[in-house]
Scaffold this motif. Structure first.
Motif, PDB file in Angstrom:
ATOM      1  N   ARG A   2       1.020  -1.038   0.024  1.00 37.49           N
ATOM      2  CA  ARG A   2      -0.068   0.018   0.045  1.00 37.49           C
ATOM      3  C   ARG A   2       0.826   1.367  -0.070  1.00 37.49           C
ATOM      4  NH1 ARG A   2      -4.360  -1.485   4.780  1.00 37.49           N
ATOM      5  NH2 ARG A   2      -4.947  -3.576   4.117  1.00 37.49           N
ATOM      6  N   ALA A   3       0.158   2.301  -0.006  1.00 39.91           N
ATOM      7  CA  ALA A   3       0.747   3.644   0.043  1.00 39.91           C
ATOM      8  C   ALA A   3       1.856   4.073  -1.078  1.00 39.91           C
ATOM      9  CB  ALA A   3       1.405   3.842   1.575  1.00 39.91           C
ATOM     10  N   GLY A   4       1.780   3.086  -2.206  1.00 39.95           N
ATOM     11  CA  GLY A   4       2.611   3.952  -2.902  1.00 39.95           C
ATOM     12  C   GLY A   4       4.188   3.824  -3.005  1.00 39.95           C
ATOM     13  N   LEU A   5       4.640   2.775  -1.999  1.00 34.32           N
ATOM     14  CA  LEU A   5       5.940   2.868  -1.677  1.00 34.32           C
ATOM     15  C   LEU A   5       6.473   1.899  -2.687  1.00 34.32           C
ATOM     16  CD1 LEU A   5       5.655   1.853   2.423  1.00 34.32           C
ATOM     17  CD2 LEU A   5       6.437   4.230   1.353  1.00 34.32           C
ATOM     18  N   ALA A   6       7.937   2.336  -2.879  1.00 35.24           N
ATOM     19  CA  ALA A   6       8.581   1.813  -4.132  1.00 35.24           C
ATOM     20  C   ALA A   6       9.333   0.379  -3.633  1.00 35.24           C
ATOM     21  CB  ALA A   6       9.565   2.773  -4.663  1.00 35.24           C
ATOM     22  N   ALA A   7       9.607   0.285  -2.335  1.00 42.36           N
ATOM     23  CA  ALA A   7      10.324  -0.764  -2.125  1.00 42.36           C
ATOM     24  C   ALA A   7       9.754  -1.362  -0.619  1.00 42.36           C
ATOM     25  CB  ALA A   7      11.786  -0.715  -1.865  1.00 42.36           C
ATOM     26  N   ASP A   8      10.176  -2.505  -0.212  1.00 39.12           N
ATOM     27  CA  ASP A   8       9.952  -3.095   1.147  1.00 39.12           C
ATOM     28  C   ASP A   8      10.366  -2.187   2.332  1.00 39.12           C
ATOM     29  OD1 ASP A   8       8.921  -4.441   3.394  1.00 39.12           O
ATOM     30  OD2 ASP A   8      10.350  -6.272   2.858  1.00 39.12           O
ATOM     31  N   PRO A   9       9.657  -1.595   2.984  1.00 40.27           N
ATOM     32  CA  PRO A   9      10.097  -0.783   4.142  1.00 40.27           C
ATOM     33  C   PRO A   9      10.519  -1.754   5.373  1.00 40.27           C
ATOM     34  CG  PRO A   9       7.676  -0.688   4.136  1.00 40.27           C
ATOM     35  CD  PRO A   9       7.959  -1.563   2.883  1.00 40.27           C
ATOM     36  N   TYR A  10      10.300  -3.042   5.219  1.00 43.51           N
ATOM     37  CA  TYR A  10      10.617  -3.742   6.602  1.00 43.51           C
ATOM     38  C   TYR A  10      12.208  -4.348   6.196  1.00 43.51           C
ATOM     39  CZ  TYR A  10       5.698  -3.391   7.625  1.00 43.51           C
ATOM     40  OH  TYR A  10       4.442  -2.938   7.822  1.00 43.51           O
ATOM     41  N   ALA A  11      12.612  -4.195   5.084  1.00 45.28           N
ATOM     42  CA  ALA A  11      13.896  -4.883   4.604  1.00 45.28           C
ATOM     43  C   ALA A  11      14.999  -4.537   5.708  1.00 45.28           C
ATOM     44  CB  ALA A  11      14.134  -4.603   3.283  1.00 45.28           C
ATOM     45  N   VAL A  12      14.967  -3.179   6.008  1.00 45.30           N
ATOM     46  CA  VAL A  12      16.172  -2.812   6.937  1.00 45.30           C
ATOM     47  C   VAL A  12      16.142  -3.522   8.216  1.00 45.30           C
ATOM     48  CG1 VAL A  12      15.124  -0.950   7.770  1.00 45.30           C
ATOM     49  CG2 VAL A  12      17.408  -0.655   7.695  1.00 45.30           C
ATOM     50  N   PHE A  13      14.948  -4.134   8.620  1.00 41.12           N
ATOM     51  CA  PHE A  13      15.063  -4.662  10.100  1.00 41.12           C
ATOM     52  C   PHE A  13      15.297  -6.061  10.039  1.00 41.12           C
ATOM     53  CE2 PHE A  13      11.128  -1.585  10.042  1.00 41.12           C
ATOM     54  CZ  PHE A  13      11.945  -0.530  10.927  1.00 41.12           C
ATOM     55  N   ARG A 247      10.080  10.270   0.748  1.00 42.84           N
ATOM     56  CA  ARG A 247      11.527  10.363   1.668  1.00 42.84           C
ATOM     57  C   ARG A 247      12.100   8.991   1.706  1.00 42.84           C
ATOM     58  NH1 ARG A 247       9.044  14.967   2.882  1.00 42.84           N
ATOM     59  NH2 ARG A 247      10.277  16.451   3.654  1.00 42.84           N
ATOM     60  N   GLN A 248      11.127   7.864   1.224  1.00 40.19           N
ATOM     61  CA  GLN A 248      11.700   6.515   1.228  1.00 40.19           C
ATOM     62  C   GLN A 248      12.968   6.325   0.076  1.00 40.19           C
ATOM     63  OE1 GLN A 248       9.164   3.202  -0.481  1.00 40.19           O
ATOM     64  NE2 GLN A 248      10.109   1.908   1.277  1.00 40.19           N
ATOM     65  N   GLN A 249      13.953   5.601   0.545  1.00 43.57           N
ATOM     66  CA  GLN A 249      15.246   5.478  -0.323  1.00 43.57           C
ATOM     67  C   GLN A 249      14.956   4.132  -1.323  1.00 43.57           C
ATOM     68  OE1 GLN A 249      17.987   7.514   0.360  1.00 43.57           O
ATOM     69  NE2 GLN A 249      16.384   8.642   1.384  1.00 43.57           N
ATOM     70  N   ARG A 250      15.931   3.876  -2.004  1.00 38.27           N
ATOM     71  CA  ARG A 250      15.451   2.768  -3.107  1.00 38.27           C
ATOM     72  C   ARG A 250      15.647   1.325  -2.438  1.00 38.27           C
ATOM     73  NH1 ARG A 250      19.168   4.368  -8.202  1.00 38.27           N
ATOM     74  NH2 ARG A 250      18.167   6.349  -8.776  1.00 38.27           N
ATOM     75  N   ASP A 251      16.415   1.371  -1.208  1.00 35.54           N
ATOM     76  CA  ASP A 251      16.439   0.078  -0.550  1.00 35.54           C
ATOM     77  C   ASP A 251      15.164  -0.202   0.455  1.00 35.54           C
ATOM     78  OD1 ASP A 251      16.999   1.614   1.400  1.00 35.54           O
ATOM     79  OD2 ASP A 251      18.845   0.816   1.862  1.00 35.54           O
ATOM     80  N   GLY A 252      14.436   0.975   0.417  1.00 35.05           N
ATOM     81  CA  GLY A 252      13.033   0.707   1.282  1.00 35.05           C
ATOM     82  C   GLY A 252      13.073   1.527   2.587  1.00 35.05           C
ATOM     83  N   ALA A 253      14.417   1.792   3.150  1.00 32.96           N
ATOM     84  CA  ALA A 253      14.639   2.546   4.320  1.00 32.96           C
ATOM     85  C   ALA A 253      14.224   3.954   3.998  1.00 32.96           C
ATOM     86  CB  ALA A 253      15.990   2.183   4.879  1.00 32.96           C
ATOM     87  N   PHE A 254      14.242   4.636   5.225  1.00 36.62           N
ATOM     88  CA  PHE A 254      14.021   5.933   5.450  1.00 36.62           C
ATOM     89  C   PHE A 254      15.234   6.762   6.034  1.00 36.62           C
ATOM     90  CE2 PHE A 254       9.965   4.223   4.900  1.00 36.62           C
ATOM     91  CZ  PHE A 254       9.099   5.067   3.949  1.00 36.62           C
ATOM     92  N   GLY A 255      15.666   7.819   5.445  1.00 39.92           N
ATOM     93  CA  GLY A 255      16.764   8.460   5.899  1.00 39.92           C
ATOM     94  C   GLY A 255      18.226   7.950   5.805  1.00 39.92           C
ATOM     95  N   LEU A 256      19.053   8.733   5.793  1.00 42.72           N
ATOM     96  CA  LEU A 256      20.381   8.342   5.461  1.00 42.72           C
ATOM     97  C   LEU A 256      21.145   7.917   6.725  1.00 42.72           C
ATOM     98  CD1 LEU A 256      21.144  11.190   2.638  1.00 42.72           C
ATOM     99  CD2 LEU A 256      20.449   8.830   2.335  1.00 42.72           C
ATOM    100  N   ALA A 257      21.051   8.311   7.625  1.00 39.69           N
ATOM    101  CA  ALA A 257      21.686   8.394   9.052  1.00 39.69           C
ATOM    102  C   ALA A 257      20.560   7.732   9.961  1.00 39.69           C
ATOM    103  CB  ALA A 257      22.316   9.564   9.605  1.00 39.69           C
ATOM    104  N   ARG A 258      21.116   6.876  10.763  1.00 40.69           N
ATOM    105  CA  ARG A 258      20.141   6.262  11.731  1.00 40.69           C
ATOM    106  C   ARG A 258      19.044   5.601  11.123  1.00 40.69           C
ATOM    107  NH1 ARG A 258      22.120  10.668  14.176  1.00 40.69           N
ATOM    108  NH2 ARG A 258      23.263  10.703  15.964  1.00 40.69           N
TER     109      ARG A 258
END
Length: 277
Positions: A2-13, A247-258
């Motif tokens: 959902r939400a039009g996200l380009a990648a899996d936001p859970y991948a970083v976890f 603001r989502q990054q290509r790998d699914g995460a958000f932000g460049l630090a932390r």
């Protein structure tokens, strides 16, 4: 997705031992079992040990309590001691023990000048490096509520004073976010009044693109509003969703630090908005 996200936001976890990642793995990805529980206990034990160190600065104690909140470990004895330490500085110990009713201003006595406030430590938490007096009080209210101690009479008075101060002047977005967080875990009428006032003020300062003026992190503000559930907070949260998505990054995460921390707040806010399952 959902939400039009380009990648899996859970991948970083996944396979990540950061407290935010462990929280996501347990509550959002459904991980469990003995091995996972052992990982969580080990992380909680390490964070608790840091809380008990003599001379631990204010920001590091708040960061430690936040880590234990993420790890569902606020029942650890070290968390109770850290909260007592925080309350003794947010609400003077002598006032709580004395039959004399101290003035409301005593609830906001200042830190000693040599007590450091490390903004980098707070960056791992939802709390903003604002005025130390308000930071201590808001953090004490948040964690006391989370630990089931929100009926303390002085905490109720502290919430009342926050409401008075909200009505007395214009506060920055960072302070409003801290106040909203403080009121979100405390179940009493005073806290509900504070939460409503803070949400309305925070929504009023939201930019047309859905974000807030820097340095307030978008994900933190949106998550804080999502915890409230009022109409004003819900509308403001929905306005923030497009700003979060871009603001989502290509790998699914958000932000460049932390990245674990920033992604956790973004995902939590999107889930609160109904944009993620």
């Amino acid at each position: 997705m959902r939400a039009g996200l380009a990648a899996d936001p859970y991948a970083v976890f996944r396979d990540n031992l950061h407290p935010a990642a462990l929280h996501a793995r347990r509550h959002w990805l459904g991980e469990g079992g003995r091995t996972f529980a052992r990982l969580v206990r080990d992380q909680a034990r390490r964070r608790a040990a840091l809380l008990d160190r003599a001379g631990t600065p204010l920001a590091d104690r708040i960061a430690g309590l936040w880590a234990l909140w993420l790890l569902d470990a606020l029942d650890h004895p070290a968390a109770g001691r850290a909260l007592d330490w925080l309350m003794d500085r947010a609400i003077p110990f002598a006032q709580r023990q004395s039959p004399r009713r101290a003035s409301d201003e005593d609830l906001f006595h200042h830190l000693d000048a040599d007590e450091p406030l490390v903004a980098a430590s707070l960056a791992e938490t939802p709390f903003q490096p604002t005025e130390r007096v308000l930071l201590k009080t808001c953090a004490a209210l948040f964690f006391a509520g989370a630990m089931g101690r929100s009926k303390d009479a002085d905490l109720r008075r502290a919430a009342s004073v926050l409401a008075q101060r909200l009505n007395a002047g214009k506060w920055s977005c960072g302070v409003l976010c801290d106040v909203l967080l403080a009121a979100s875990t405390v179940s009493n009428p005073e806290a509900k009044t504070v939460a409503g006032l803070a949400a309305a003020r925070l929504a009023a300062q939201q930019r047309p693109d859905g974000a807030w003026p820097r340095p307030l992190p978008l994900g933190v503000a949106a998550w804080a509003l999502g915890r409230l559930g009022s109409r004003v907070a819900h509308r403001s949260l929905q306005r923030a969703v497009p700003a979060l998505i871009v603001r989502q990054q290509r790998d699914g995460a958000f932000g460049l630090a932390r990245r674990e921390t920033q992604t956790w707040f973004a995902v939590a806010a999107l889930k609160a908005a109904g944009a993620l399952p």
